[in-house]
Write an enzyme that holds these catalytic residues in place. Structure first.
Site, mmCIF file in Angstrom:
data_model
loop_
_atom_site.group_PDB
_atom_site.id
_atom_site.type_symbol
_atom_site.label_atom_id
_atom_site.label_comp_id
_atom_site.label_asym_id
_atom_site.label_seq_id
_atom_site.Cartn_x
_atom_site.Cartn_y
_atom_site.Cartn_z
ATOM 1 N N CYS A 22 0.801 -1.229 0.000
ATOM 2 C CA CYS A 22 0.000 0.000 0.000
ATOM 3 C C CYS A 22 0.830 1.273 0.000
ATOM 4 C CB CYS A 22 -0.949 0.006 1.198
ATOM 5 S SG CYS A 22 -2.309 -1.172 1.036
ATOM 6 N N HIS A 33 16.644 -2.791 9.479
ATOM 7 C CA HIS A 33 15.980 -1.632 8.871
ATOM 8 C C HIS A 33 14.472 -1.710 9.063
ATOM 9 C CE1 HIS A 33 15.687 1.706 5.931
ATOM 10 N NE2 HIS A 33 14.534 1.127 5.622
ATOM 11 N N GLU A 76 7.724 -2.540 6.049
ATOM 12 C CA GLU A 76 7.615 -2.498 7.496
ATOM 13 C C GLU A 76 6.179 -2.503 8.002
ATOM 14 O OE1 GLU A 76 7.890 1.814 5.980
ATOM 15 O OE2 GLU A 76 8.773 -0.125 5.483
ATOM 16 N N ASP A 130 5.794 8.283 -6.224
ATOM 17 C CA ASP A 130 6.671 7.220 -6.719
ATOM 18 C C ASP A 130 7.702 7.743 -7.714
ATOM 19 O OD1 ASP A 130 6.373 4.808 -5.419
ATOM 20 O OD2 ASP A 130 4.704 4.137 -6.653
#
Length: 649
Positions: free
Chosen positions: A132, A304, A280, A385
């Site tokens: 997402c 990370h 993440e 993006d």
């Protein structure tokens, strides 16, 4: 100022909780169901709720169980279609409003990749996973799709295959069969989840497939749990790769920063089309299978991803212009952990490796210098993006390293880091808010001398500077790179030897190198004048670099030999490189991670565009929609003949 990537009216009325009820349909490759938002009114006179959507089939909208008027605007090529839901009775500030939207996704959702069973490891069941970030949650559900809005959520998901979400599993249990008597892939099961910590929309995530779980040994004195998910064929290898270090990493992060808030920290190994090294997502980091090297060489990627639990998932950028607050801070703290987990030399080595990626990104944006900036002032509807690169990661981390050095080192800086996290945990902030807190902290904990140091910083150069250099060139600890540099220098000095049979190099040259040292060797080779093609062919042969299963090393090798696009060695390896990316190299495994596929295909296209276009075209549908979009932006000739738009479709 509102988020330039969102059409929602979150400044007037903001979602606080979402309850989703979904059914996964693998045959039609859609999700059907409802999303119920509980929203809080922030301004008087609000007459509607505006949600972000993109390519969703909106069926109805209800408020307090009563069907209300709604309409969907014409589609914007980046932001999608705003969904307006009329509020029949105008609420007052502070009141809550409950809106339920019934809808369907479409098979071409940018957030979702539906894989046929042949594209999975087990080849027995299909697979679904989401991505997402940055603004694709709106293709999964109607939502105020901005990191300025953080929501709690609960979910009931019906599926014939196990379901994972970025939340805590409530039922069925993670370590047992879904339900007695149920057959995976045939019988539907309801999976229930709860995310009690408010998170930004881009962290809402789903995965579903033939997945099994194996828990890591518990960390002593810790209330959180941790484990790994993978297809059955990979679970043992995945467990071995990550079980030794994950909980150790997380415990060390807690010691350095603050306690972990999310209760569960799991890992999921996705199919190879996953476009990132890791994502993440709250409670569960999605990982690329290219990390499974069998020697734990790349497990530090987990450092990370788990660091984002504080920097990004906890303290979040308010909107895309301030994305460096997520990635710059995470990269900086990741490297602080390298110092505590390994040594100060390892920390410097990480910066050295990152400097090559930063240099490449800055060069890539030479004709669009706006994206060389740390703080990018996006215009309304601009695609974030377009700025996806190493710049926010590396420039941001170097900026924080510079501040640390100027202000007195880690002993001075880490207490500030803890105060920063405690001050903004759970909030979404801008660069201005970060800077203001930095000044306030050091004024209280250092007085005029620290403020004078901060006043001496060229803030505009760091935030808005363009060009190929950092405002201040750092000095890294290069001790771990000395062997790699020495070997590269030997190759550089050998260029006058015309007969490669007389070259004094052996396979054992790399015997004592770890992965990062091999990477630095190859990147150093790129920095020197190009060697004769015969030398590079000899290098490839004796070190077996064109066959290594380590994707990080393989990428640097292809970057080296394809660097001179008209050279003989580039012509020799162009086909191998393209086939490696699409999995036509005997492995059948596509390199969907954009770190690998984008630069490699771009380099191949410069050597032989027809070859690159043909090989990519055959495998195009194996790549994630986000990867396809960005590959086709860096390789413009790939666009012709594709059946899908490069915008959200």
């Amino acid at each position: 100022m509102s988020d330039p990537t969102s059409q929602s009216n979150y400044l007037q009325i903001a979602s606080e909780h979402i309850s989703v009820n979904w059914r996964l349909d693998f045959s039609k490759q859609i999700i059907t169901g409802t999303a119920t938002h509980t929203l809080r009114v922030k301004e008087d006179g609000v007459q509607e709720v505006i949600f972000d959507t993109a390519d969703l089939e909106i069926e109805s909208a209800q408020i307090a169980g009563v069907t209300v008027s709604h309409h969907v605007e014409e589609k914007h090529p980046v932001m999608g279609s705003a969904l307006h839901v009329l509020i029949p009775t105008v609420p007052r500030v502070g009141e809550s409003v409950s809106v339920t939207i019934s809808y369907k996704t479409r098979p071409n959702s940018m957030a979702l990749q539906w894989l046929d069973k042949e594209q999975t490891q087990g080849k027995q069941h299909p697979f679904l996973f989401s991505q997402c970030q940055p603004i694709y949650a709106r293709t999964l559900l109607p939502i105020q799709d901005t990191p300025s809005v953080k929501v709690k959520y609960t979910a009931q998901v019906t599926s014939v295959l196990p379901v994972l979400l970025s939340a805590i599993r409530k039922s069925p249990p993670v370590d047992g069969p879904p339900h007695d008597g149920k057959t995976i892939g045939k019988d539907p099961v309801v999976y229930e989840y709860d995310q009690p910590v408010p998170i930004p929309s881009y962290l809402i995530a789903i995965a579903s497939g033939d997945l099994v779980y194996k828990s890591f040994p518990p960390a002593e004195g810790k209330e959180w749990s941790s484990g790994i998910w993978a297809e059955p064929q990979l679970i043992q290898d995945a467990y071995w790769e990550f079980s030794e270090d994950t909980t150790r990493f997380l415990a060390e992060e807690e010691r350095i920063v603050t306690p972990y808030r999310f209760g569960v920290y799991d890992l999921l190994i996705l199919p190879p089309s996953f476009p990132y090294g890791g994502m993440e997502n709250a409670c569960i980091s999605f990982l690329t299978p290219t990390l499974l090297t069998g020697d734990r060489a790349l497990v530090d990627v987990v450092v990370h991803e788990l660091t984002h639990s504080w920097f990004g998932n906890g303290v979040t950028h308010a909107e895309a212009s301030h994305f460096w607050l997520n990635e710059g801070w995470t990269t900086y703290i990741e490297r602080v952990l390298q110092q505590f987990l390994h040594s100060p030399a390892h920390r410097g080595f990480s910066y050295l490796i990152g400097s090559k990626a930063l240099s490449d990104s800055l060069k890539e944006y030479a004709e669009r210098p706006k994206y060389q900036r740390l703080v990018i002032e996006f215009q309304k509807g601009e695609d974030p993006d377009d700025a996806y690169s190493s710049v926010p990661y590396e420039k941001g981390a170097n900026f924080l390293l510079y501040l640390e050095t100027q202000l007195g080192g880690l002993d001075t800086f880490l207490p500030y880091v803890r105060d920063y996290v405690n001050t903004f945990m759970g909030k979404s902030i801008t660069t201005h808010q970060w800077k203001s807190h930095l000044y306030d902290y050091f004024k209280k904990n250092g007085g005029d001398k620290k403020v004078e140091i901060l006043d001496s910083v060229d803030w505009d150069a760091w935030f808005y500077g363009e060009g190929l250099e950092l405002p201040v060139q750092p000095n890294y600890d290069t001790s771990l790179a000395e062997k790699a540099y020495a070997l590269a220098n030997r190759w550089d000095a050998s260029r006058s030897i015309t007969d490669v049979a007389h070259l004094d190099f052996k396979e054992s040259d790399l015997k004592d190198f770890d992965t990062n040292q091999t990477i630095v060797f190859l990147e150093r080779m790129q920095a020197i004048p190009a060697l004769p093609s015969t030398h590079l062919q000899h290098l490839a042969k004796i070190y077996q670099l064109s066959a290594t299963p380590n994707a990080e090393v393989r990428l640097r090798f292809y970057e080296l030999v394809l660097n001179e696009s008209e050279s003989e060695v580039a012509q020799i390896f162009a086909s191998d490189a393209a086939k490696w990316v699409v999995g036509d190299d005997g492995t059948g495994v596509v390199k969907g991670r954009m770190k690998f596929c984008r630069p490699t295909l771009r380099a191949v296209s410069k050597v032989d565009n027809d070859l690159a276009k043909a090989i990519y075209g055959k495998a195009r549908q194996s790549f994630h929609p986000i990867a396809r979009k960005l590959i086709e932006k860096v390789c413009e000739s790939f666009r012709s003949g594709t059946e899908q738009s490069l915008t959200i479709s």
